[in-house]
Enzyme design. Sequence first.
Site, short mmCIF file in Angstrom:
data_model
loop_
_atom_site.label_atom_id
_atom_site.label_comp_id
_atom_site.label_asym_id
_atom_site.label_seq_id
_atom_site.Cartn_x
_atom_site.Cartn_y
_atom_site.Cartn_z
N GLU A 198 -18.57 9.08 -108.94
CA GLU A 198 -18.75 8.40 -110.24
C GLU A 198 -19.52 9.31 -111.19
OE1 GLU A 198 -20.00 4.27 -109.84
OE2 GLU A 198 -18.12 3.80 -108.80
N GLU A 323 -13.31 3.49 -103.37
CA GLU A 323 -14.16 2.28 -103.44
C GLU A 323 -13.31 1.15 -104.00
OE1 GLU A 323 -18.10 2.58 -105.19
OE2 GLU A 323 -18.34 4.61 -104.37
O1 AHR Z 1 -20.53 0.41 -103.65
C1 AHR Z 1 -21.68 0.29 -104.44
C2 AHR Z 1 -21.72 1.29 -105.57
O2 AHR Z 1 -20.69 1.01 -106.47
C3 AHR Z 1 -21.51 2.74 -105.23
O3 AHR Z 1 -22.68 3.38 -104.80
C4 AHR Z 1 -21.05 3.32 -106.52
O4 AHR Z 1 -20.25 4.46 -106.34
C5 AHR Z 1 -20.33 2.17 -107.19
O5 AHR Z 1 -20.71 2.02 -108.50
#
Ligand code: AHR
Length: 519
Positions: A198, A323
């Site tokens: 991110e 994710e």
């Molecule tokens: O999964 C929780 C968080 O969500 C992670 O650390 C981040 O990459 C995302 O914003």
Amino acid sequence: MKTMIGRLLAMSALCAASHALAATQAATAQLHADQPGPTIPRYIYGQFSEHLGSGIYDGIWVGEKSSIPNVRGIRSDVVRALRELKVPLIRWPGGCFADDYNWRDGIGPRDKRPGRKNNWWTGKHESNQFGTHEFMDFAEQVGADAYIGVNLGSAPPRDMRDWMEYMTSDGDNALANERRRNGRDQPFKVPVVGIGNESWGCGGNMRPEYYADEYRRFQTFFHNNGQAAPAAIRVASGADREDYNWTDVVMKQAGAKLDALSLHYYTLPPADWKEGGKATRFSKEEWVAILAGALRIDDIIRRHAAIMDKYDPKKRVGLYVDEWGTWYRSDSGKFDWDLRQQNTLRDGVVAAAHFNIFHRHTDRVKQTSIAQTMNVLQAMILTDGPKMVLTPTYYAFKMYVPFQDATALPLDVSSPSYRLGATAIPSINASAAKGKDGKIYIGIANMNPDDNVQFSVNLGTLAATKVSGQVLTAQQMDQFNEFGKSPAVAAQPYRGATLANGALTLDLPAKSVVVVGLE
Ligand code: AHR
């Protein structure tokens, strides 16, 4: 005995009543078993474990001296449960944590490791008792490959270079010898490496142009250290949700130097995400809103993939959805940054819908990891001290195991809609594949919270004589599994299938996941 019989009678009366209330919709599909598509890589069923809340400590790591049964400090109950899922890959140590992590804090004798402040996640104490060797041990116990996220946001490329050399070099050099002194003679296998996470947000608030340059600089110092072929896959930090410009710029400026580009997509309630949606005791409107949100990933993947096609028509670069999952209010009922949430039947259905969508995009989507394995967001497993409970999401993963490394088969579905207010979703979301065992598998989410669906599948050229399967459903749409009780939402043998005249008919309960295998 009497109480038991009484309870059974009451349960069957309840089932009959709910069956009487439910209407039946009809949906159809055409299977094209003679038109095999791409392989569904097993990495599609990956996991993500971050130093966040009780995702690592208590969830995975309890330490060697714990009274909770463990092997070298790692919970045995959790390892046993995850082995059942045939977890192919685990992403670690973050997330946001990765871009603030100094790998040196997590090696060497545990009693000498520095305690740190976990800056991203509540400022909590990070003991560093779980570091590189412990993670690799965990992955090896589970039988999964390691996906390491290296720090691009707050560390120079040298840190990445050194960590990679420490883990993977088999030469006679200072870093490999340090690893040996720390108890590991043979190099660790690191088949996948994320370079930044991110980077548009917690990983450095970069613009895509800046990140693309940083990525190019970092990958210059990325060495495979003689790891057996294939070389480690370098994953660049990708877009959030619908940030198509990020994908465009990074592909244009760095596409030739990366092997995969990530995408993060969380299913959030429509309101302000920090307000959060309810994990339990939600209304039917909230059921539909979450399912509609989950389905959006289909179009979002399509649009990112189309941009990638422009720069990479041969589809060399994978799209890694590293994710994904639901994100609600925490257990406490408020928003808090431990991100621990309850997991209901709805989450199991959300997971199945994601799998079916991923299966349709495996020409480009080569890996995904749900956030997160333990105690955080849409978890497989929740723990409370020595207790552990398997969530409905866990069971959805288990039912879909036969899809790992299977060959996708086209399945044209025609489904009625379920409409509530301004939101409509198709009742049925499904996919099919030919498993490595030669059977044909069909996975279905019946997202209709009210009605059973009679799903008739024309099998085309497939002559099947036998069908068996499993179903995940419950009386209540927000049913969840509780510590110390037998699970209220668990995969059960499925008996609603009939085969006749080249057609498969499935009687799908409302709000359910069904996976059938045909022989
Ligand atoms: O999964 C929780 C968080 O969500 C992670 O650390 C981040 O990459 C995302 O914003």
